[in-house]
Design a protein around this motif. Structure first.
Motif, PDB file in Angstrom:
ATOM      1  N   GLY A  35       0.959  -0.955   0.399  1.00  0.00           N
ATOM      2  CA  GLY A  35       0.331   0.340   0.024  1.00  0.00           C
ATOM      3  C   GLY A  35       0.910   1.270  -0.206  1.00  0.00           C
ATOM      4  O   GLY A  35       2.252   1.198   0.046  1.00  0.00           O
ATOM      5  N   ASP A  36       0.247   2.443  -0.087  1.00  0.00           N
ATOM      6  CA  ASP A  36       1.166   3.997  -0.072  1.00  0.00           C
ATOM      7  C   ASP A  36       2.027   4.228   1.387  1.00  0.00           C
ATOM      8  O   ASP A  36       2.652   4.583   1.538  1.00  0.00           O
ATOM      9  CB  ASP A  36      -0.104   4.459  -0.615  1.00  0.00           C
ATOM     10  N   GLY A  37       1.037   3.480   2.512  1.00  0.00           N
ATOM     11  CA  GLY A  37       1.842   3.559   4.055  1.00  0.00           C
ATOM     12  C   GLY A  37       3.461   2.563   3.829  1.00  0.00           C
ATOM     13  O   GLY A  37       3.790   3.365   4.361  1.00  0.00           O
ATOM     14  N   ALA A  38       3.198   1.593   2.644  1.00  0.00           N
ATOM     15  CA  ALA A  38       4.357   0.554   2.876  1.00  0.00           C
ATOM     16  C   ALA A  38       5.335   1.509   2.438  1.00  0.00           C
ATOM     17  O   ALA A  38       6.225   0.955   2.813  1.00  0.00           O
ATOM     18  CB  ALA A  38       3.955  -0.506   2.401  1.00  0.00           C
TER      19      ALA A  38
ATOM     20  N   CYS B 268       1.957  -0.169  -6.705  1.00  0.00           N
ATOM     21  CA  CYS B 268       1.690  -0.091  -5.211  1.00  0.00           C
ATOM     22  C   CYS B 268       0.163  -0.034  -5.147  1.00  0.00           C
ATOM     23  O   CYS B 268      -0.615   1.080  -6.235  1.00  0.00           O
ATOM     24  CB  CYS B 268       2.631   0.977  -4.692  1.00  0.00           C
ATOM     25  N   GLU B 269      -0.879  -0.400  -4.549  1.00  0.00           N
ATOM     26  CA  GLU B 269      -2.141   0.487  -4.938  1.00  0.00           C
ATOM     27  C   GLU B 269      -2.335   0.797  -3.364  1.00  0.00           C
ATOM     28  O   GLU B 269      -2.199   1.520  -2.006  1.00  0.00           O
ATOM     29  CB  GLU B 269      -3.023  -0.875  -3.942  1.00  0.00           C
ATOM     30  N   ASN B 270      -2.325   2.739  -4.011  1.00  0.00           N
ATOM     31  CA  ASN B 270      -2.531   3.757  -3.328  1.00  0.00           C
ATOM     32  C   ASN B 270      -3.975   4.039  -3.080  1.00  0.00           C
ATOM     33  O   ASN B 270      -4.350   4.221  -3.867  1.00  0.00           O
ATOM     34  CB  ASN B 270      -1.140   4.463  -3.815  1.00  0.00           C
ATOM     35  N   ASN B 271      -4.554   3.175  -2.169  1.00  0.00           N
ATOM     36  CA  ASN B 271      -5.499   3.275  -1.511  1.00  0.00           C
ATOM     37  C   ASN B 271      -6.274   5.216  -0.610  1.00  0.00           C
ATOM     38  O   ASN B 271      -7.313   5.022  -0.129  1.00  0.00           O
ATOM     39  CB  ASN B 271      -5.736   2.869  -0.696  1.00  0.00           C
ATOM     40  N   GLN B 272      -5.094   5.896  -0.968  1.00  0.00           N
ATOM     41  CA  GLN B 272      -5.137   7.145  -0.515  1.00  0.00           C
ATOM     42  C   GLN B 272      -5.006   7.596   1.280  1.00  0.00           C
ATOM     43  O   GLN B 272      -5.084   7.835   1.803  1.00  0.00           O
ATOM     44  CB  GLN B 272      -6.573   8.425  -0.592  1.00  0.00           C
ATOM     45  N   TRP B 273      -5.089   5.926   1.950  1.00  0.00           N
ATOM     46  CA  TRP B 273      -4.560   6.459   3.697  1.00  0.00           C
ATOM     47  C   TRP B 273      -3.701   4.558   3.543  1.00  0.00           C
ATOM     48  O   TRP B 273      -4.573   3.587   3.100  1.00  0.00           O
ATOM     49  CB  TRP B 273      -6.788   5.921   3.676  1.00  0.00           C
ATOM     50  N   ALA B 274      -3.865   5.081   5.248  1.00  0.00           N
ATOM     51  CA  ALA B 274      -2.874   4.169   5.880  1.00  0.00           C
ATOM     52  C   ALA B 274      -3.427   4.305   7.374  1.00  0.00           C
ATOM     53  O   ALA B 274      -2.758   5.014   8.068  1.00  0.00           O
ATOM     54  CB  ALA B 274      -1.542   4.486   6.009  1.00  0.00           C
ATOM     55  N   ILE B 275      -4.643   3.484   7.468  1.00  0.00           N
ATOM     56  CA  ILE B 275      -5.352   3.163   8.566  1.00  0.00           C
ATOM     57  C   ILE B 275      -5.708   4.969   8.458  1.00  0.00           C
ATOM     58  O   ILE B 275      -6.405   5.651   8.116  1.00  0.00           O
ATOM     59  CB  ILE B 275      -4.596   3.070  10.051  1.00  0.00           C
TER      60      ILE B 275
END
Ligand SMILES: Cc1ncc(C[n+]2csc(CCOP(=O)(O)OP(=O)(O)O)c2C)c(N)n1
Ligand SMILES: [Mg+2]
Length: 344
Positions: A150-153, A177-184
């Motif tokens: 993810g984006d957070g990673a 990278c799945e940038n889903n706009q949020w990391a929690i």
């Protein structure tokens, strides 16, 4: 940002990938299957029949489009949210359900399925996947490895170490990278000062591409190109799928505490399944009766997976002590004896 399908399902004919009608329907079925399996997992958790679960809702095109672009021999290293990618690669759904039911049998991936057990420690699968693809290269194999994260990673050292290694040694790796706009609860703009995530690739000496992650055809094309490049020995690519996590982070989260409804509503209108369905209808490949049939069959397949997962015996408490050491150290043996005494 690469975009091939617009929100109304209209295709850019110059960029439209060459896919047969049956392949397009198969991809649609995988997306519907992922959505239905995801919703079922959510209900099972709410009914107390599953532990925590991380929903993928909204990321179906990113996962299905990328994994569908792979060849039989290729490998994926998924993160916890990648049910859709694992299904496309041939992992039966009951394995994923078992995992979230707390049963390690779910991580005992069948020999003929080229999927690594999913990773929960954020980003940890990245250097492992790169090392794996380097080993394939040393063995003069042909398989390409896709690492999902993810984006957070991208804030983890593991991401940078993996990217650096892959760039230097030109490993056959696709960083997806799945940038889903949020990391929690941390939004994308607090994750990195870079304008895009894909641009980070240039610092490591290879290409990055940002794609509309809710556009199945764009994701498919970009990943296919990256796989072909890796397979020719031309090294890694970073694909950033720009998408959105429509659900809470997991069933243990309440995203209403940190993001507002209007943002979610805006993205629900960008639903990747809806967009692809419009495209298939415009192409004359899908109508309501076929769609009903697909959804009915999907429901049955998902129910079947629930039955199989729930029929699997619960793990034995003694299993906690196995599989780490070839020979059990004394202190663990003592604890195991104590456990055995207490359960009789
Ligand atoms: C190494 C590590 N640190 C922290 C966590 C707790 N954690 C779980 S998911 C997550 C956010 C990850 O966000 P992202 O990489 O964007 O993936 P997404 O959940 O959005 O798919 C965090 C911090 C963890 N699992 N592992
Ligand atoms: Mg994220």
């Amino acid at each position: 940002m690469l975009k091939i399908l617009d929100e109304n399902g209209n295709v850019n004919p110059v960029l439209e990938p060459e896919l047969r009608g049956d392949e397009l329907i198969q991809m649609y079925k995988f997306m519907v299957f992922s959505r239905v399996a995801d919703e079922k997992a959510f209900s099972l958790q709410r009914e107390g029949r599953m532990g925590t679960y991380a929903q993928l809702k909204g990321q179906e095109a990113a996962q299905v489009g990328s994994s569908y672009a792979l060849r039989e021999m290729d490998w994926i290293f998924p993160s916890y949210r990648d049910l859709g990618a694992m299904i496309v690669r041939g992992l039966p759904l009951e394995y994923i359900y078992l995992y979230w039911m707390g049963n390690e049998e779910g991580s005992r991936i069948p020999e003929d399925v080229n999927v690594f057990p999913l990773s929960v420690p954020v980003g940890s699968q990245i250097p492992i996947g790169v090392g794996f693809s380097n080993a394939i290269k040393l063995d003069e194999g042909n398989a390409v490895t896709v690492v999902y994260f993810g984006d957070g990673a991208t804030s983890e050292g593991d991401f940078h170490e993996g990217m650096n290694w892959a760039g230097v040694f030109k490993t056959p790796t696709v960083f997806f990278c799945e940038n889903n706009q949020w990391a929690i609860s941390v939004p994308r703009n607090k994750q990195t000062a870079s304008k895009t995530i894909s641009q980070k690739a240039s610092a490591y000496g290879f290409k990055g591409i940002q794609v509309d992650g809710n556009d199945l055809l764009a994701v498919y094309s970009a990943t296919k190109e990256a796989v072909e490049k890796a397979q020719k020995g031309e090294g890694p690519t970073l694909v950033e799928a720009y998408t959105y996590r429509m659900s809470d982070h997991t069933t243990a989260d309440d995203s209403g505490r940190y993001r507002n409804e209007s943002e979610i509503k805006k993205w629900v209108e960008q639903d990747p399944i809806k967009r692809f369905k419009l495209y298939l209808e415009l192409k004359g490949l899908l109508d309501n009766s076929l769609d009903d049939k697909i959804r009915k069959e999907t429901g049955q397949m998902v129910d079947n997976a629930v039955k199989k997962a729930e029929a699997c015996p619960a793990p034995k408490p003694e299993d906690i002590f196995k599989y780490t050491y070839a020979e059990m150290p004394d202190h663990l043996q003592e604890q195991l004896d104590e456990l055995e005494d207490s359960i009789g």
